[in-house]
Design a protein around this motif. Structure first.
Motif, PDB file in Angstrom:
ATOM      1  N   GLN A  66       6.750 -31.402  18.940  1.00 30.17           N
ATOM      2  CA  GLN A  66       6.584 -29.976  19.210  1.00 30.17           C
ATOM      3  C   GLN A  66       5.282 -29.399  18.656  1.00 30.17           C
ATOM      4  N   ASP A  67       4.385 -30.266  18.152  1.00 34.36           N
ATOM      5  CA  ASP A  67       3.044 -29.822  17.773  1.00 34.36           C
ATOM      6  C   ASP A  67       2.123 -30.011  18.976  1.00 34.36           C
ATOM      7  N   ASN A  68       0.838 -30.113  18.759  1.00 34.67           N
ATOM      8  CA  ASN A  68      -0.108 -30.321  19.853  1.00 34.67           C
ATOM      9  C   ASN A  68      -1.438 -30.793  19.285  1.00 34.67           C
ATOM     10  N   ALA A  69      -2.444 -30.897  20.155  1.00 35.80           N
ATOM     11  CA  ALA A  69      -3.745 -31.424  19.749  1.00 35.80           C
ATOM     12  C   ALA A  69      -4.385 -30.620  18.622  1.00 35.80           C
ATOM     13  N   GLY A  70      -3.964 -29.375  18.446  1.00 34.12           N
ATOM     14  CA  GLY A  70      -4.494 -28.537  17.376  1.00 34.12           C
ATOM     15  C   GLY A  70      -4.156 -29.031  15.984  1.00 34.12           C
ATOM     16  N   THR A  71      -3.219 -29.983  15.891  1.00 34.09           N
ATOM     17  CA  THR A  71      -2.831 -30.497  14.579  1.00 34.09           C
ATOM     18  C   THR A  71      -3.992 -31.172  13.861  1.00 34.09           C
ATOM     19  N   PHE A  72      -5.022 -31.587  14.622  1.00 33.79           N
ATOM     20  CA  PHE A  72      -6.174 -32.252  14.012  1.00 33.79           C
ATOM     21  C   PHE A  72      -7.414 -31.356  13.972  1.00 33.79           C
ATOM     22  N   ASP A  73      -7.259 -30.065  14.248  1.00 30.30           N
ATOM     23  CA  ASP A  73      -8.414 -29.165  14.275  1.00 30.30           C
ATOM     24  C   ASP A  73      -9.163 -29.136  12.949  1.00 30.30           C
ATOM     25  N   THR A  74      -8.450 -29.204  11.838  1.00 30.32           N
ATOM     26  CA  THR A  74      -9.116 -29.135  10.537  1.00 30.32           C
ATOM     27  C   THR A  74      -9.614 -30.496  10.068  1.00 30.32           C
ATOM     28  N   LEU A  75      -8.995 -31.561  10.542  1.00 31.05           N
ATOM     29  CA  LEU A  75      -9.392 -32.917  10.132  1.00 31.05           C
ATOM     30  C   LEU A  75     -10.554 -33.447  10.964  1.00 31.05           C
ATOM     31  N   ALA A  76     -10.572 -33.150  12.259  1.00 32.31           N
ATOM     32  CA  ALA A  76     -11.591 -33.703  13.162  1.00 32.31           C
ATOM     33  C   ALA A  76     -13.025 -33.482  12.672  1.00 32.31           C
ATOM     34  N   LEU A  86     -10.646 -38.153  20.097  1.00 26.37           N
ATOM     35  CA  LEU A  86      -9.931 -37.525  21.206  1.00 26.37           C
ATOM     36  C   LEU A  86      -8.528 -37.163  20.750  1.00 26.37           C
ATOM     37  N   SER A  87      -8.269 -35.876  20.652  1.00 25.82           N
ATOM     38  CA  SER A  87      -6.942 -35.387  20.258  1.00 25.82           C
ATOM     39  C   SER A  87      -6.218 -34.919  21.511  1.00 25.82           C
ATOM     40  N   ILE A  88      -5.063 -35.522  21.814  1.00 28.03           N
ATOM     41  CA  ILE A  88      -4.380 -35.204  23.072  1.00 28.03           C
ATOM     42  C   ILE A  88      -3.090 -34.410  22.836  1.00 28.03           C
ATOM     43  N   ASP A  89      -2.682 -33.688  23.878  1.00 31.78           N
ATOM     44  CA  ASP A  89      -1.370 -33.047  23.936  1.00 31.78           C
ATOM     45  C   ASP A  89      -0.415 -33.998  24.646  1.00 31.78           C
ATOM     46  N   ALA A  90       0.701 -34.322  24.018  1.00 34.52           N
ATOM     47  CA  ALA A  90       1.715 -35.140  24.687  1.00 34.52           C
ATOM     48  C   ALA A  90       2.345 -34.349  25.830  1.00 34.52           C
ATOM     49  N   PRO A  91       2.982 -35.010  26.787  1.00 33.37           N
ATOM     50  CA  PRO A  91       3.648 -34.280  27.885  1.00 33.37           C
ATOM     51  C   PRO A  91       4.598 -33.212  27.345  1.00 33.37           C
ATOM     52  N   GLY A  92       4.552 -32.038  27.967  1.00 30.98           N
ATOM     53  CA  GLY A  92       5.415 -30.934  27.558  1.00 30.98           C
ATOM     54  C   GLY A  92       4.910 -30.159  26.359  1.00 30.98           C
ATOM     55  N   CYS A 217      -0.972 -22.166  10.841  1.00 33.03           N
ATOM     56  CA  CYS A 217      -0.213 -21.969  12.088  1.00 33.03           C
ATOM     57  C   CYS A 217      -1.118 -21.657  13.267  1.00 33.03           C
ATOM     58  N   LYS A 218      -2.229 -20.967  13.007  1.00 29.89           N
ATOM     59  CA  LYS A 218      -3.103 -20.552  14.110  1.00 29.89           C
ATOM     60  C   LYS A 218      -3.644 -21.735  14.893  1.00 29.89           C
ATOM     61  N   TYR A 219      -3.824 -22.876  14.228  1.00 25.10           N
ATOM     62  CA  TYR A 219      -4.382 -24.034  14.918  1.00 25.10           C
ATOM     63  C   TYR A 219      -3.406 -24.590  15.950  1.00 25.10           C
ATOM     64  N   LEU A 220      -2.126 -24.547  15.653  1.00 24.92           N
ATOM     65  CA  LEU A 220      -1.119 -25.006  16.608  1.00 24.92           C
ATOM     66  C   LEU A 220      -0.828 -23.949  17.658  1.00 24.92           C
ATOM     67  N   LEU A 221      -0.841 -22.684  17.264  1.00 21.85           N
ATOM     68  CA  LEU A 221      -0.486 -21.612  18.203  1.00 21.85           C
ATOM     69  C   LEU A 221      -1.538 -21.429  19.293  1.00 21.85           C
TER      70      LEU A 221
END
Length: 330
Positions: A66-76, A86-92, A217-221
């Motif tokens: 239930q997270d998304n590609a934003g989970t790596f925004d601070t680490l990348a 390459l940080s991807i969003d899983a299906p859904g 939270c803003k990175y995931l939202l």
């Protein structure tokens, strides 16, 4: 030039920062240029954020449930600059397509996503950085296709958790019933409940058992909500609600140990000490014993929550970078 959808959405979100510690880092601290990409799949597309040159095979970042590609925004931005990421969003999740109506999400599908990525880009090998659900899937993929992985980094969840027979049977009943209930709700086509921004942040924070800090939270939202069409200044969670009834691996310990034995690539695992183990620790410890037979396995523990890589990336970045520079140098 057309503005990517994620950036258009970000422009509509309020610039609000929270911090449980009272200290908030400026957004610019974790800014690095990326390109929004779309990878075709039979039911639609997989969205992603590509950092760095396109001619360099990237390390592929895969997020938790239930997270998304934003989970790596601070680490990348802290990863080695000589490689792409390459940080991807899983299906859904995030901006990726939902699975077709009448289907269910299952953890093994995400293993197949890795193969689809490799086929689409014509890669012979893949480098994986996975958190939580995707750390599990990276473990499984590295065991099933050991010759196709040149580097695997897992964050916080070591492997598919082992459950009792009773828990497995009861869980399947609940999730299958839940799937049908969600399908009936989706048929109505109604918009999910909407919240003002502060409420949205609080719900994400508390829904993660406070693992995602209020400030993070803003990175995931950015990829996980949309403005309401009939409630001004409110937002709703835009991920597929069917994810709540996803079906996960139900493996015997012997299967997990056999998988651990088959992983031969350089393998780094980082455990967050303030996060649960999600299973009996004896199963976790038994798997570590097996993994340590691989001379290329490295294990570290860090202080922090399940989302320490997002909240405090400086705690894990030096460990990850040392590992990457060892096995994918210039």
């Amino acid at each position: 030039m057309k503005v990517p959808r994620a950036l258009r959405l970000l422009a509509q979100l309020p610039n609000v920062r929270h911090s449980s510690s009272g200290v908030s880092k400026p957004l610019a601290t974790y800014t690095k240029h990326f390109e929004e990409i779309s990878i075709p799949v039979p039911w639609g597309h997989i969205s992603g954020k590509w950092y760095g040159p396109k001619h360099v095979r990237p390390i592929v970042g895969m997020h938790g449930w239930q997270d998304n590609a934003g989970t790596f925004d601070t680490l990348a931005p802290l990863l080695p600059s000589h490689l792409s990421f390459l940080s991807i969003d899983a299906p859904g999740h995030g901006l990726s397509s939902w699975l077709p109506a009448g289907t269910s999400y299952h953890s093994i599908d995400l293993v197949l996503i890795i193969r689809r990525l490799m086929d689409d880009y014509n890669w012979d090998k893949i480098s994986i950085l996975g958190h939580s659900m995707s750390s599990i899937n990276g473990f499984v993929y590295s065991a099933l296709f050991p010759d196709k992985v040149d580097l695997f980094i897992g964050l916080d969840v070591l492997k598919p958790p082992i459950r009792s027979a009773r828990s497995i049977v009861n869980g399947l009943t609940e999730r299958l019933e839940g799937t049908l209930k969600l399908e009936r709700r989706l048929k109505s086509g109604s918009e999910p409940p909407a919240y003002d921004w502060d409420q949205l942040v609080t719900r994400l924070h508390e829904g993660s058992n406070k693992s995602v800090s209020l400030d993070a939270c803003k990175y995931l939202l950015q990829r996980n909500c949309k403005p309401s069409t009939h409630e001004p200044h409110k937002y709703y969670f835009s991920r597929d609600n069917r994810l709540k009834t996803s079906l996960f691996y139900t493996l015997h310990l012997d299967v997990a140990l056999e998988m651990a034995n088959r992983i031969k690539c350089p393998h780094l695992f980082i455990k967050a000490l303030q996060a649960p183990y999600y299973e009996k620790k004896e199963y976790y410890d038994a798997t570590l014993v097996e993994l340590r037979k691989n001379p290329l396995f490295e294990f570290f523990e860090v202080e922090g929550s399940h989302h320490v890589h997002l909240n405090e990336p400086e705690k894990v970045a030096p460990i990850i970078n040392s590992f990457i520079n060892k096995y994918r140098p210039l």
